[in-house]
Design a protein around this motif. Structure first.
Motif, PDB file in Angstrom:
ATOM      1  N   ILE A 183       0.531  -6.368   6.793  1.00  0.00           N
ATOM      2  CA  ILE A 183      -0.486  -7.388   6.512  1.00  0.00           C
ATOM      3  C   ILE A 183      -1.385  -6.947   5.365  1.00  0.00           C
ATOM      4  O   ILE A 183      -1.653  -7.715   4.424  1.00  0.00           O
ATOM      5  N   LEU A 184      -1.839  -5.692   5.419  1.00  0.00           N
ATOM      6  CA  LEU A 184      -2.698  -5.199   4.341  1.00  0.00           C
ATOM      7  C   LEU A 184      -1.946  -5.172   3.011  1.00  0.00           C
ATOM      8  O   LEU A 184      -2.517  -5.460   1.953  1.00  0.00           O
ATOM      9  N   SER A 185      -0.662  -4.843   3.071  1.00  0.00           N
ATOM     10  CA  SER A 185       0.133  -4.798   1.840  1.00  0.00           C
ATOM     11  C   SER A 185       0.259  -6.180   1.223  1.00  0.00           C
ATOM     12  O   SER A 185       0.085  -6.348   0.003  1.00  0.00           O
ATOM     13  N   VAL A 186       0.568  -7.172   2.029  1.00  0.00           N
ATOM     14  CA  VAL A 186       0.718  -8.534   1.529  1.00  0.00           C
ATOM     15  C   VAL A 186      -0.598  -9.036   0.942  1.00  0.00           C
ATOM     16  O   VAL A 186      -0.635  -9.612  -0.156  1.00  0.00           O
ATOM     17  N   LEU A 215     -13.249 -10.793  -1.266  1.00  0.00           N
ATOM     18  CA  LEU A 215     -12.071 -10.541  -0.437  1.00  0.00           C
ATOM     19  C   LEU A 215     -11.510  -9.141  -0.688  1.00  0.00           C
ATOM     20  O   LEU A 215     -11.073  -8.452   0.248  1.00  0.00           O
ATOM     21  N   ALA A 216     -11.523  -8.727  -1.951  1.00  0.00           N
ATOM     22  CA  ALA A 216     -11.034  -7.384  -2.275  1.00  0.00           C
ATOM     23  C   ALA A 216     -11.929  -6.316  -1.652  1.00  0.00           C
ATOM     24  O   ALA A 216     -11.434  -5.300  -1.133  1.00  0.00           O
ATOM     25  N   ALA A 217     -13.238  -6.532  -1.696  1.00  0.00           N
ATOM     26  CA  ALA A 217     -14.151  -5.574  -1.076  1.00  0.00           C
ATOM     27  C   ALA A 217     -13.947  -5.520   0.432  1.00  0.00           C
ATOM     28  O   ALA A 217     -13.969  -4.431   1.041  1.00  0.00           O
ATOM     29  N   LEU A 218     -13.728  -6.676   1.053  1.00  0.00           N
ATOM     30  CA  LEU A 218     -13.456  -6.706   2.495  1.00  0.00           C
ATOM     31  C   LEU A 218     -12.137  -5.999   2.814  1.00  0.00           C
ATOM     32  O   LEU A 218     -12.003  -5.335   3.848  1.00  0.00           O
ATOM     33  N   TRP A 219     -11.154  -6.133   1.931  1.00  0.00           N
ATOM     34  CA  TRP A 219      -9.878  -5.432   2.131  1.00  0.00           C
ATOM     35  C   TRP A 219     -10.119  -3.929   2.143  1.00  0.00           C
ATOM     36  O   TRP A 219      -9.583  -3.212   2.995  1.00  0.00           O
ATOM     37  N   TRP A 259     -10.399   1.195   5.006  1.00  0.00           N
ATOM     38  CA  TRP A 259     -11.134   2.423   5.310  1.00  0.00           C
ATOM     39  C   TRP A 259     -11.407   2.576   6.801  1.00  0.00           C
ATOM     40  O   TRP A 259     -11.303   3.677   7.359  1.00  0.00           O
ATOM     41  N   VAL A 260     -11.725   1.470   7.467  1.00  0.00           N
ATOM     42  CA  VAL A 260     -12.067   1.520   8.888  1.00  0.00           C
ATOM     43  C   VAL A 260     -10.822   1.656   9.764  1.00  0.00           C
ATOM     44  O   VAL A 260     -10.804   2.434  10.730  1.00  0.00           O
ATOM     45  N   ILE A 261      -9.775   0.901   9.399  1.00  0.00           N
ATOM     46  CA  ILE A 261      -8.616   0.813  10.290  1.00  0.00           C
ATOM     47  C   ILE A 261      -7.612   1.922  10.047  1.00  0.00           C
ATOM     48  O   ILE A 261      -7.154   2.589  10.980  1.00  0.00           O
ATOM     49  N   THR A 298       0.949   7.221   1.377  1.00  0.00           N
ATOM     50  CA  THR A 298       0.734   7.064  -0.057  1.00  0.00           C
ATOM     51  C   THR A 298       0.693   5.606  -0.494  1.00  0.00           C
ATOM     52  O   THR A 298      -0.104   5.222  -1.361  1.00  0.00           O
ATOM     53  N   TRP A 299       1.559   4.752   0.073  1.00  0.00           N
ATOM     54  CA  TRP A 299       1.655   3.361  -0.336  1.00  0.00           C
ATOM     55  C   TRP A 299       0.315   2.636  -0.205  1.00  0.00           C
ATOM     56  O   TRP A 299      -0.157   1.996  -1.155  1.00  0.00           O
ATOM     57  N   LEU A 300      -0.306   2.752   0.959  1.00  0.00           N
ATOM     58  CA  LEU A 300      -1.594   2.076   1.150  1.00  0.00           C
ATOM     59  C   LEU A 300      -2.684   2.701   0.286  1.00  0.00           C
ATOM     60  O   LEU A 300      -3.601   2.003  -0.162  1.00  0.00           O
ATOM     61  N   ASN A 301      -2.596   3.987   0.048  1.00  0.00           N
ATOM     62  CA  ASN A 301      -3.593   4.620  -0.819  1.00  0.00           C
ATOM     63  C   ASN A 301      -3.489   4.087  -2.252  1.00  0.00           C
ATOM     64  O   ASN A 301      -4.494   3.860  -2.923  1.00  0.00           O
ATOM     65  N   ILE A 302      -2.265   3.883  -2.708  1.00  0.00           N
ATOM     66  CA  ILE A 302      -2.058   3.311  -4.044  1.00  0.00           C
ATOM     67  C   ILE A 302      -2.605   1.890  -4.090  1.00  0.00           C
ATOM     68  O   ILE A 302      -3.285   1.492  -5.053  1.00  0.00           O
ATOM     69  N   LEU A 303      -2.311   1.115  -3.041  1.00  0.00           N
ATOM     70  CA  LEU A 303      -2.825  -0.255  -2.987  1.00  0.00           C
ATOM     71  C   LEU A 303      -4.348  -0.268  -2.940  1.00  0.00           C
ATOM     72  O   LEU A 303      -4.992  -1.126  -3.547  1.00  0.00           O
ATOM     73  N   ALA A 304      -4.928   0.700  -2.217  1.00  0.00           N
ATOM     74  CA  ALA A 304      -6.390   0.763  -2.138  1.00  0.00           C
ATOM     75  C   ALA A 304      -6.997   1.008  -3.513  1.00  0.00           C
ATOM     76  O   ALA A 304      -8.021   0.405  -3.875  1.00  0.00           O
TER      77      ALA A 304
END
Length: 368
Positions: A4-7, A41-45, A50-52, A58-64
């Motif tokens: 979900i976060l990736s999409v 929306l990007a800030a909420l992402w 960070w919370v969840i 690495t993938w989510l870190n790159i997306l972050a």
């Protein structure tokens, strides 16, 4: 949750990248509008990440990292329309500028299907503008506004296609003209307004059609009308320079169906040399009055360097999908103000693409 976060992250990145293109399809240019919403929306992402799950690979870190760039990039476009930014048009100070001629103007897209004129008439009675500009005003609205007996000078173009236009003025109007520059059923108006004896301004009213389903498939017609006007203003200004005056006093107002930070509006400001009184003061979102979460500054006022701002504010809802915008300007003729646009390189590729279009080749040149 990773999926979900990736999409969501990829959608935010795509919505940020697409408007970089010079393509003019409506669904691309529509992404110029919600830059504030995308930034939020990007800030909420980022908060959710960070919370969840801040350590989920690495993938989510790159997306972050990419979403953080999206947040900063989108805010960069919004920043000039905040009070943190330097005011582009200075505030009028009688102790410094002296007793200068001034005038008050209200512009209002009334929404043609709105059949309650009382709220607008009440605002006119309360604020007593010198000039009233209405958009989407048809014959029904003209009949209601014709009751404004103190507004002796008028321009009328009642249409039932959402593009009617009227000007009601207490100040003398001359050299008035209604033109159809790009589309046969989309008018624009211009007039010379006598603010006081020997002090005139040139007023231009525009309301190009938006790039949207049911309107125009591309932003071409809107972009052409704005840039033709900008070029005409620039040519008149450059031809009128005499050292003491920086050309003619000019005010451009109306529903541009474009946001203050879009590439086209920025091109308009660069070419025309006009200033935006909202820079450094706020967003003044006038559309949509119906949806608090989706509001953008579509109704504009641009001025030449001869003016300073006494007051600018968004007025209460009148039953339209637009809020009225009121501006009070003092004519100081100081010509010392400058735009941040002057230091930016003109997007020649985008400009050539618009001005070489069929719509531009078939358009009429504005009368300035």
């Amino acid at each position: 949750m990773t999926f979900i976060l990736s999409v969501l992250a990829l959608l935010l990145i795509l919505a940020t990248a697409l408007p970089l293109s010079i393509r003019r399809e409506w669904w691309i240019r529509a992404l110029d509008f919600p830059r504030l919403q995308i930034a939020i929306l990007a800030a909420l992402w980022l908060v959710s990440w960070w919370v969840i799950m801040p350590h989920e690979g690495t993938w989510l870190n790159i997306l972050a990292l990419a979403v953080a760039i999206v947040t900063l990039y989108q805010f960069k476009w919004i920043y000039p329309n905040t009070e943190m930014h330097r005011q582009e048009v200075e505030r009028y100070d009688s102790s410094v500028d002296g007793n200068c001629p001034h005038f008050k103007m209200i512009t209002s897209n009334v929404l043609m299907t709105n059949r309650d004129s009382a709220p607008l008439l009440s605002l006119i009675k309360k604020h007593q503008p010198d000039i009233l500009v209405t958009l989407e005003s048809d014959q029904w609205w003209q009949d209601k506004l014709d009751t404004l007996q103190s507004y002796e000078y008028r321009m009328a173009c009642p249409l039932d296609n959402l593009y009617g236009m009227h000007v009601y003025s207490r100040l003398p109007l001359s050299n008035t003209q209604t033109s159809y520059l790009v589309e046969d059923d989309k008018p624009s108006m211009n007039a010379t307004v006598q603010i006081s004896p020997g002090v005139d301004i040139r007023l231009h009213i525009v309301h190009p059609a938006p790039p949207a389903p049911g309107e125009n498939d591309e932003s071409t017609e809107r972009d052409v009308e704005l840039l033709l006007l900008a070029n005409a203003i620039a040519e008149k200004r450059d031809g009128a320079r005499d050292g003491a005056r920086d050309g003619e006093r000019i005010v451009v107002a109306g529903d541009l169906n474009d946001v203050a930070w879009s590439a086209t509006t920025r091109l308009f400001r660069q070419l025309s040399g006009l200033l935006d009184p909202r820079i450094g003061r706020g967003l003044f979102n006038t559309f949509s009055a119906e949806h608090w979460y989706a509001r953008w500054p579509l109704d504009h006022v641009f001025v030449s360097r001869h003016f300073k701002v006494t007051n600018i504010q968004r007025l209460p809802n009148i039953g339209s999908d637009h809020f009225p915008l009121m501006v009070e300007l003092a004519i100081t003729d100081s010509a010392q103000q400058s735009s941040e646009m002057e230091d930016e390189e003109v997007d020649e590729e985008r400009l050539d693409s618009i001005m070489n279009s069929t719509a531009a080749q078939n358009a009429q040149m504005p009368v300035i």
